[in-house]
Scaffold this motif. Structure first.
Motif, mmCIF file in Angstrom:
data_model
loop_
_atom_site.group_PDB
_atom_site.id
_atom_site.type_symbol
_atom_site.label_atom_id
_atom_site.label_comp_id
_atom_site.label_asym_id
_atom_site.label_seq_id
_atom_site.Cartn_x
_atom_site.Cartn_y
_atom_site.Cartn_z
ATOM 1 N N UNK A 1 0.730 -1.086 0.270
ATOM 2 C CA UNK A 1 -0.030 -0.012 -0.060
ATOM 3 C C UNK A 1 1.338 1.521 -0.143
ATOM 4 N N UNK A 2 0.697 2.119 -0.853
ATOM 5 C CA UNK A 2 1.462 3.466 -1.150
ATOM 6 C C UNK A 2 0.689 3.985 -0.241
ATOM 7 N N UNK A 3 1.040 5.328 0.618
ATOM 8 C CA UNK A 3 0.681 6.621 1.264
ATOM 9 C C UNK A 3 2.118 7.632 1.914
ATOM 10 N N UNK A 4 0.855 8.627 1.500
ATOM 11 C CA UNK A 4 1.966 9.878 2.313
ATOM 12 C C UNK A 4 1.838 9.849 3.849
ATOM 13 N N UNK A 5 2.960 9.992 4.374
ATOM 14 C CA UNK A 5 3.424 10.186 5.927
ATOM 15 C C UNK A 5 3.838 11.311 5.729
ATOM 16 N N UNK A 6 3.322 11.816 7.120
ATOM 17 C CA UNK A 6 3.287 13.171 7.467
ATOM 18 C C UNK A 6 4.468 13.652 9.054
ATOM 19 N N UNK A 7 5.752 13.383 9.195
ATOM 20 C CA UNK A 7 6.326 13.387 10.272
ATOM 21 C C UNK A 7 6.795 14.706 10.832
ATOM 22 N N UNK A 8 7.834 14.950 10.412
ATOM 23 C CA UNK A 8 8.547 15.848 9.951
ATOM 24 C C UNK A 8 7.869 16.687 8.938
ATOM 25 N N UNK A 9 8.227 15.530 7.899
ATOM 26 C CA UNK A 9 8.394 16.739 6.464
ATOM 27 C C UNK A 9 7.030 15.125 5.748
ATOM 28 N N UNK A 10 6.833 15.543 4.133
ATOM 29 C CA UNK A 10 5.626 14.386 3.614
ATOM 30 C C UNK A 10 7.044 13.603 3.014
ATOM 31 N N UNK A 11 6.657 12.507 3.522
ATOM 32 C CA UNK A 11 6.640 11.372 2.658
ATOM 33 C C UNK A 11 6.272 10.258 1.964
ATOM 34 N N UNK A 12 6.900 9.481 0.442
ATOM 35 C CA UNK A 12 5.833 8.535 0.096
ATOM 36 C C UNK A 12 6.377 6.967 0.789
ATOM 37 N N UNK A 13 5.226 6.373 1.227
ATOM 38 C CA UNK A 13 5.867 4.990 1.841
ATOM 39 C C UNK A 13 4.904 3.364 0.918
ATOM 40 N N UNK A 14 5.675 3.173 0.021
ATOM 41 C CA UNK A 14 4.826 1.695 0.316
ATOM 42 C C UNK A 14 5.204 0.489 1.260
#
Length: 692
Positions: A1-14
């Motif tokens: 599953x692909x998704x954006x993660x917003x920790x300190x910055x926006x990243x894309x995860x699989x």
């Protein structure tokens, strides 16, 4: 599953794998103002960015399916904003998304080294990435990531290095202050060879493109046969008479050439020569009157009637290299379809050529190819397609203009030539994604005869381009000479390529013995269904510097084909090993490894490796891997490079497709065959003969 993660910055995860890290978004105005956008809303599938004064905004949406993902951008730039009243988004580098790639390591960079040709670069650090990158594939230790740029409705995208990060740049080539389309696609998988088809198919469907994968397209029948091209043979000296003389040479030498391309310099371009060709204009669609006294129609008629040759015509999208003469007969007849180009990023002057407006460009190409058809032309080779961005500057968006161009070319090719078309000098994303049905596309820069070092770059360019673009197109590996020092290597590669085979030998210099291993007696090429690709062991390695052999493979049913080369920059000896694992999809436990040039065979057990040393550029090998079943392996006709493709299996045994010497590896004597050497038995056969 692909998704954006917003920790300190926006990243894309699989899942738990970080794919793109620390995304930042910006826009550029025509006044040179860079506008940084900040995150204002963030979810797993959507992130919205906005400028401080709220006059520029961009929404990134993440779409996924079957292991693939796409980034869609929706946004606007308000010309009345504080960053420059009356300004617009820049036509080039208008929108940018910067990100890191947290998986530095082995990667292949497919980049545009000019407007026309894509080349490979083997990298280790993102900072080494080339400008105008169109695709990247990473090796993450058994897991592979592929990223591709696109050309959707209006914008095209490319990747640029940005320190230790990458910049995804979107631009429309015209005044365009809104965007609502796909800008980036990618995928992750365990099979590096399956990824390009998976990602491209996903991209075509998401963008609702009319194009299809190569395996779903019709391959033009004419390119199933051996051809010849006038370019390197004659250049400026192409005339009706020397074309007839070359056809006569083929007849006398019994070389089964079935078609000719009238390449550059056949046309009505006054005062044309090699030094000034790129500054000349086209006068008319006719042939040069001083060299074709009977006109194009008369020359084609003689080639057809006297030699039964099909004839193709070369022409660039621009009319000629510097366009169309505004005072010539073509301009007077079709002036309503022509207009001047607007100098943009390439301030080298305007050209007078066809419009990119849909109705006009379709009418123009219809008239041009109708004229050629009336002259007896059977197919077209359309050149200079990569210049679309230059020629359509501010005529409309790059997406729309490219679509209009390719639809017009393909519609007329289908109407007049049954779809027989070679696309040429056109590997940018706007060309790649916007053709509809055409199958054949040139994969390399121009052939250079008598040039040993050129061959290395040609081999790398074609094989890696086949990896990235061979999912949609059959690669044209360009013309070759049958009598230069690289002739046999070029012949082997074209036999393996899966695409057209055509020479450009000068008058009197065609060598039948070099040509015939690539074709059957009637001129039908022994063409493979898939493209030739670098072996996985070499795929992420720089074989020009690492001292190892370079291996290219293809398949014929359940058999493998393996060509091995020395690409060392200093031409030192290189070493390596070959095995059945080098050919993707080979699964049986025992193979006969047949060395074509040495006519030697040995058994390779599953996983067994065979060591090899190549001394210099001229030292290369061609191997066939044929499965051994019940103690034997039908190899095929010894006179042909692609031996297993010279017969077909039928209920009664095998049917041979041409005359010659049929070879079989057998661990027991074969009745009716002569023993050539240990375990190799041969028999003289006729075309269509059945062997039981």
């Amino acid at each position: 599953m692909y998704k954006f993660k917003n920790k300190e910055d926006i990243s894309v995860y699989f899942n738990d794998i970080e794919v793109l890290s620390t995304l930042s978004v910006w826009m550029n105005s025509t006044l040179g103002s860079r506008i940084d956008l900040a995150v204002v809303e963030a979810g797993e599938k959507e992130v919205r960015f906005e400028s401080r004064d709220k006059t520029a905004e961009l929404m990134l949406t993440l779409i996924e399916r079957g292991g693939c993902f796409a980034l869609k951008a929706t946004g606007r730039y308000d010309p009345s904003g504080t960053y420059g009243r009356g300004s617009h988004l820049q036509d080039f580098k208008g929108i940018g998304i910067d990100f890191g790639m947290p998986h530095e390591g082995k990667y292949i960079d497919a980049f545009m080294n000019c407007m026309f040709w894509q080349r490979p670069f083997i990298g280790r650090k993102i900072s080494e990435m080339k400008e105008r990158t169109q695709a990247l594939v990473f090796d993450r230790g058994g897991l592979y990531e592929l990223f591709m740029t696109v050309c959707d409705k209006d914008f095209k995208t490319e990747l640029f290095p940005f320190g230790r990060r990458a910049s995804l740049i979107a631009h429309s080539n015209t005044v365009q202050d809104q965007i609502d389309e796909y800008i980036f696609i990618g995928g992750i998988g365990n099979d590096v060879y399956a990824l390009p088809e998976l990602v491209v198919d996903f991209g075509l469907k998401q963008m609702k493109k009319r194009g299809k994968l190569r395996k779903a397209k019709k391959y033009p029948e004419i390119f199933e046969y051996l051809g010849w091209c006038s370019w390197d043979a004659f250049h400026m000296d192409v005339t009706e008479q020397n074309l007839l003389d070359k056809a006569q040479e083929f007849k006398e030498k019994n070389i089964p050439v079935r078609w000719m391309i009238l390449d550059d310099m056949w046309g009505d371009v006054p005062c044309n020569d090699l030094k000034t060709m790129h500054s000349r204009e086209l006068n008319s669609w006719e042939a040069a009157p001083e060299r074709f006294p009977n006109g194009l129609k008369g020359a084609v008629k003689k080639l057809k009637e006297q030699y039964r040759l099909a004839v193709g015509i070369w022409h660039p999208t621009s009319g000629y290299w510097w366009g169309i003469d505004p005072n010539g007969p073509l301009a007077k007849t079709h002036g309503d379809l022509l207009e001047y180009t607007i100098p943009g990023l390439w301030p080298d002057g305007s050209r007078y050529m066809h419009s990119f407006e849909k109705r006009k460009i379709e009418k123009y190409y219809d008239a041009q190819h109708a004229f050629y058809k009336d002259c007896g032309i059977d197919f077209a080779k359309v050149d200079n397609q990569g210049s679309t961005e230059r020629f359509s500057y501010r005529k409309g968006s790059i997406g729309v203009c490219s679509k209009n161009l390719h639809r017009a070319i393909e519609q007329t090719a289908k109407k007049y030539y049954d779809g027989a078309l070679i696309n040429c000098m056109g590997m940018p994303v706007e060309n790649f994604w916007n053709r509809t049905y055409s199958n054949v596309n040139r994969f390399s820069g121009d052939f250079k005869p008598e040039n040993r070092s050129w061959f290395i770059q040609h081999l790398l360019q074609c094989s890696y381009n086949a990896f990235f673009q061979g999912t949609v197109y059959t690669g044209d590996w360009d013309m070759w000479w049958s009598d230069d020092a690289q002739a046999k290597k070029n012949a082997v590669l074209r036999s393996m390529s899966g695409g057209p085979i055509y020479m450009s030998d000068e008058l009197g210099r065609s060598v039948k013995e070099v040509i015939m291993p690539t074709v059957f007696s009637d001129g039908r090429i022994i063409r493979l269904e898939n493209p030739a690709l670098p072996c996985q062991e070499c795929l992420f390695e720089d074989c020009e510097t690492n001292g190892n052999i370079f291996k290219v493979f293809n398949t014929i049913r359940d058999c493998g084909v393996l060509a091995v080369f020395n690409l060392n920059k200093e031409e030192k000896p290189v070493r390596g090993e070959i095995s059945s694992w080098d050919v993707n999809a080979l699964r049986r436990s025992r193979y006969c490894l047949y060395d074509w040039f040495r006519q030697e065979a040995r058994v390779l057990e599953k996983g067994e490796k065979f060591k090899i040393v190549l001394e210099n550029y001229d030292d290369f090998r061609l191997f066939l891997l044929v499965p051994i079943k019940e103690g034997r392996a039908e190899l095929g006709l010894m006179e042909k490079y692609m031996m297993p493709a010279t017969f077909r299996n039928i209920k009664e045994g095998v049917q041979v497709l041409d005359q010659g010497t049929f070879a079989v590896y057998s661990e027991t004597p074969l009745s009716g065959f002569e023993k050539m050497r240990e375990n190799i038995y041969v028999k003289k056969v006729q075309a269509n003969e059945i062997l039981k």
